[in-house]
Write a protein that holds these residues in place. Structure first.
Motif, PDB file in Angstrom:
ATOM      1  N   SER A   1       0.833  -1.209   0.000  1.00 56.05           N
ATOM      2  CA  SER A   1       0.000   0.000   0.000  1.00 56.05           C
ATOM      3  C   SER A   1       0.863   1.252   0.000  1.00 56.05           C
ATOM      4  O   SER A   1       0.568   2.229  -0.697  1.00 56.05           O
ATOM      5  CB  SER A   1      -0.911   0.008   1.231  1.00 56.05           C
ATOM      6  N   PHE A   2       1.928   1.217   0.805  1.00 54.15           N
ATOM      7  CA  PHE A   2       2.809   2.379   0.934  1.00 54.15           C
ATOM      8  C   PHE A   2       3.454   2.728  -0.409  1.00 54.15           C
ATOM      9  O   PHE A   2       3.502   3.898  -0.794  1.00 54.15           O
ATOM     10  CB  PHE A   2       3.886   2.100   1.980  1.00 54.15           C
ATOM     11  N   PHE A   3       3.925   1.707  -1.124  1.00 59.03           N
ATOM     12  CA  PHE A   3       4.543   1.973  -2.417  1.00 59.03           C
ATOM     13  C   PHE A   3       3.487   2.296  -3.479  1.00 59.03           C
ATOM     14  O   PHE A   3       3.722   3.106  -4.376  1.00 59.03           O
ATOM     15  CB  PHE A   3       5.385   0.769  -2.860  1.00 59.03           C
ATOM     16  N   ASP A   4       2.332   1.691  -3.346  1.00 61.32           N
ATOM     17  CA  ASP A   4       1.275   1.890  -4.338  1.00 61.32           C
ATOM     18  C   ASP A   4       0.731   3.313  -4.319  1.00 61.32           C
ATOM     19  O   ASP A   4       0.394   3.867  -5.364  1.00 61.32           O
ATOM     20  CB  ASP A   4       0.144   0.889  -4.082  1.00 61.32           C
ATOM     21  N   VAL A   5       0.632   3.914  -3.138  1.00 60.76           N
ATOM     22  CA  VAL A   5       0.083   5.273  -3.048  1.00 60.76           C
ATOM     23  C   VAL A   5       0.991   6.272  -3.755  1.00 60.76           C
ATOM     24  O   VAL A   5       0.524   7.317  -4.230  1.00 60.76           O
ATOM     25  CB  VAL A   5      -0.138   5.676  -1.570  1.00 60.76           C
ATOM     26  N   PHE A   6       2.284   5.945  -3.866  1.00 60.19           N
ATOM     27  CA  PHE A   6       3.222   6.831  -4.554  1.00 60.19           C
ATOM     28  C   PHE A   6       3.323   6.520  -6.048  1.00 60.19           C
ATOM     29  O   PHE A   6       3.426   7.430  -6.864  1.00 60.19           O
ATOM     30  CB  PHE A   6       4.608   6.723  -3.933  1.00 60.19           C
TER      31      PHE A   6
ATOM     32  N   SER B   1      -5.132   3.933  -8.801  1.00 60.65           N
ATOM     33  CA  SER B   1      -5.573   2.568  -8.496  1.00 60.65           C
ATOM     34  C   SER B   1      -5.584   2.328  -6.996  1.00 60.65           C
ATOM     35  O   SER B   1      -6.439   1.591  -6.495  1.00 60.65           O
ATOM     36  CB  SER B   1      -4.654   1.554  -9.193  1.00 60.65           C
ATOM     37  N   PHE B   2      -4.667   2.958  -6.267  1.00 60.07           N
ATOM     38  CA  PHE B   2      -4.626   2.791  -4.809  1.00 60.07           C
ATOM     39  C   PHE B   2      -5.905   3.328  -4.172  1.00 60.07           C
ATOM     40  O   PHE B   2      -6.545   2.635  -3.358  1.00 60.07           O
ATOM     41  CB  PHE B   2      -3.416   3.515  -4.225  1.00 60.07           C
ATOM     42  N   PHE B   3      -6.307   4.547  -4.526  1.00 65.13           N
ATOM     43  CA  PHE B   3      -7.503   5.135  -3.928  1.00 65.13           C
ATOM     44  C   PHE B   3      -8.774   4.412  -4.374  1.00 65.13           C
ATOM     45  O   PHE B   3      -9.753   4.363  -3.633  1.00 65.13           O
ATOM     46  CB  PHE B   3      -7.586   6.623  -4.238  1.00 65.13           C
TER      47      PHE B   3
ATOM     48  N   TYR C   1     -13.420   0.961  -1.018  1.00 64.25           N
ATOM     49  CA  TYR C   1     -14.343   0.014  -0.396  1.00 64.25           C
ATOM     50  C   TYR C   1     -13.616  -1.093   0.362  1.00 64.25           C
ATOM     51  O   TYR C   1     -14.244  -1.867   1.069  1.00 64.25           O
ATOM     52  CB  TYR C   1     -15.253  -0.624  -1.454  1.00 64.25           C
ATOM     53  N   GLY C   2     -12.304  -1.151   0.211  1.00 70.88           N
ATOM     54  CA  GLY C   2     -11.564  -2.222   0.846  1.00 70.88           C
ATOM     55  C   GLY C   2     -10.872  -1.805   2.136  1.00 70.88           C
ATOM     56  O   GLY C   2     -11.200  -0.774   2.739  1.00 70.88           O
ATOM     57  N   ASP C   3      -9.889  -2.612   2.539  1.00 69.48           N
ATOM     58  CA  ASP C   3      -9.132  -2.356   3.763  1.00 69.48           C
ATOM     59  C   ASP C   3      -8.181  -1.195   3.527  1.00 69.48           C
ATOM     60  O   ASP C   3      -7.295  -1.276   2.676  1.00 69.48           O
ATOM     61  CB  ASP C   3      -8.347  -3.619   4.151  1.00 69.48           C
ATOM     62  N   HIS C   4      -8.362  -0.104   4.279  1.00 69.82           N
ATOM     63  CA  HIS C   4      -7.536   1.083   4.048  1.00 69.82           C
ATOM     64  C   HIS C   4      -6.315   1.161   4.965  1.00 69.82           C
ATOM     65  O   HIS C   4      -5.578   2.142   4.926  1.00 69.82           O
ATOM     66  CB  HIS C   4      -8.368   2.353   4.208  1.00 69.82           C
ATOM     67  N   LYS C   5      -6.095   0.148   5.794  1.00 68.10           N
ATOM     68  CA  LYS C   5      -4.912   0.100   6.676  1.00 68.10           C
ATOM     69  C   LYS C   5      -4.763   1.381   7.493  1.00 68.10           C
ATOM     70  O   LYS C   5      -3.654   1.864   7.737  1.00 68.10           O
ATOM     71  CB  LYS C   5      -3.639  -0.105   5.843  1.00 68.10           C
ATOM     72  N   GLY C   6      -5.894   1.936   7.929  1.00 65.83           N
ATOM     73  CA  GLY C   6      -5.870   3.217   8.628  1.00 65.83           C
ATOM     74  C   GLY C   6      -5.031   3.217   9.887  1.00 65.83           C
ATOM     75  O   GLY C   6      -4.286   4.165  10.149  1.00 65.83           O
TER      76      GLY C   6
ATOM     77  N   THR D   1      -7.207  10.783   4.545  1.00 70.11           N
ATOM     78  CA  THR D   1      -6.338  11.941   4.784  1.00 70.11           C
ATOM     79  C   THR D   1      -4.963  11.507   5.268  1.00 70.11           C
ATOM     80  O   THR D   1      -3.942  12.083   4.864  1.00 70.11           O
ATOM     81  CB  THR D   1      -6.976  12.888   5.817  1.00 70.11           C
ATOM     82  N   LEU D   2      -4.915  10.490   6.102  1.00 70.68           N
ATOM     83  CA  LEU D   2      -3.622   9.966   6.560  1.00 70.68           C
ATOM     84  C   LEU D   2      -2.776   9.510   5.379  1.00 70.68           C
ATOM     85  O   LEU D   2      -1.574   9.795   5.317  1.00 70.68           O
ATOM     86  CB  LEU D   2      -3.834   8.805   7.532  1.00 70.68           C
ATOM     87  N   TRP D   3      -3.409   8.837   4.432  1.00 71.06           N
ATOM     88  CA  TRP D   3      -2.660   8.358   3.269  1.00 71.06           C
ATOM     89  C   TRP D   3      -2.184   9.513   2.382  1.00 71.06           C
ATOM     90  O   TRP D   3      -1.116   9.438   1.778  1.00 71.06           O
ATOM     91  CB  TRP D   3      -3.512   7.381   2.456  1.00 71.06           C
ATOM     92  N   THR D   4      -2.963  10.598   2.318  1.00 66.83           N
ATOM     93  CA  THR D   4      -2.509  11.740   1.517  1.00 66.83           C
ATOM     94  C   THR D   4      -1.304  12.423   2.157  1.00 66.83           C
ATOM     95  O   THR D   4      -0.579  13.168   1.482  1.00 66.83           O
ATOM     96  CB  THR D   4      -3.628  12.790   1.328  1.00 66.83           C
ATOM     97  N   GLN D   5      -1.080  12.170   3.453  1.00 63.56           N
ATOM     98  CA  GLN D   5       0.072  12.745   4.142  1.00 63.56           C
ATOM     99  C   GLN D   5       1.283  11.821   4.117  1.00 63.56           C
ATOM    100  O   GLN D   5       2.298  12.100   4.760  1.00 63.56           O
ATOM    101  CB  GLN D   5      -0.298  13.055   5.598  1.00 63.56           C
ATOM    102  N   ALA D   6       1.199  10.738   3.382  1.00 64.23           N
ATOM    103  CA  ALA D   6       2.303   9.776   3.314  1.00 64.23           C
ATOM    104  C   ALA D   6       3.640  10.398   2.887  1.00 64.23           C
ATOM    105  O   ALA D   6       4.700   9.939   3.339  1.00 64.23           O
ATOM    106  CB  ALA D   6       1.933   8.627   2.374  1.00 64.23           C
TER     107      ALA D   6
END
Length: 228
Positions: free
Chosen positions: A6-11, A16-18, A23-28, A127-132
């Motif tokens: 997930s960490f590499f995918d968001v970058f 596709s990550f979002f 609807y899936g597991d967002h690892k919040g 929002t947490l993921w946008t701050q990655a």
């Protein structure tokens, strides 16, 4: 979807990550832990090497309008607290970051006009993921901190990726310096991620998504200018 993936995918593939975490597991919980630790590491490492007298003088510079007697009293208090600056500064900075994330989440949820509105918890994880990019910023700062000669360290290095630092805008430039110092490459990166994510989560146009993503940062910069 593992946390590392997930960490590499968001970058590398934010769209596709979002889509996947919509609807899936967002690892919040895990990204919350990673962000909290990275912020803690950033500010604790900074305050552990910074000159305490520099901190005192910086604080005194902000109260020059007070009578001399009050300035002397506050200077004494600042110096007494200087030994706790590392922990205090780290706690306050980390708390401020998490409060900012909470407020951003609330704003995004309010601006969501899609038919399938998300819960606050979902927007908080979003929002947490946008701050990655903050995690990347911290890793780079740690490398700089532990490789630069001690005599070359400057407090301004904590903003090494700010527009002012990168473009060489000097403090004498006034508001231009302040605006440039309030925006960094990693803030811009976060805005890009938020724009992409909002378009997918809120079914908004690119323009509306960009406006939603950038508005909180503009408000932040304006508030910084007003407080000067």
């Amino acid at each position: 979807m593992t946390l590392v993936y997930s960490f590499f995918d968001v970058f590398t593939s934010p769209s596709s990550f979002f889509h996947r975490i919509k609807y899936g597991d967002h690892k919040g919980r895990w990204i919350f832990l990673l962000l909290t630790l990275s912020i803690f590491a950033l500010y604790y490492s900074f305050y552990s090497v910074i000159d305490s007298e520099w901190l005192v003088q910086k604080q005194l510079a902000e109260i020059q309008d007070l009578p001399a007697s009050q300035q002397e009293e506050l200077a004494r208090i600042f110096r007494n607290l200087a030994e706790y600056a590392g922990w205090l500064g780290t706690f306050l900075s980390s708390t401020a970051m998490l409060v900012a994330v909470a407020l951003l989440s609330l704003f995004y949820m309010y601006m969501d006009s899609s038919d399938e509105r998300k819960s606050y918890e979902q927007w908080f994880s979003f929002t947490l993921w946008t701050q990655a990019p903050t995690i990347i910023s911290t890793l780079i700062f740690m490398i700089i901190l532990f490789t630069i000669p001690e005599q070359d360290f400057r407090p301004e290095l904590i903003n090494y990726a700010s527009v002012s630092q990168l473009l060489g805008i000097q403090e004498e430039s006034g508001y231009l310096y302040l605006i440039g110092n309030s925006f960094s490459v990693f803030y811009i990166w976060s805005i890009v991620l938020a724009t992409i994510g909002i378009r997918i989560w809120a079914n908004a146009t690119w323009l509306k998504s960009l406006l939603i993503a950038v508005t909180p940062y503009i408000v932040y910069v304006v508030s910084q200018i007003i407080m000067v």
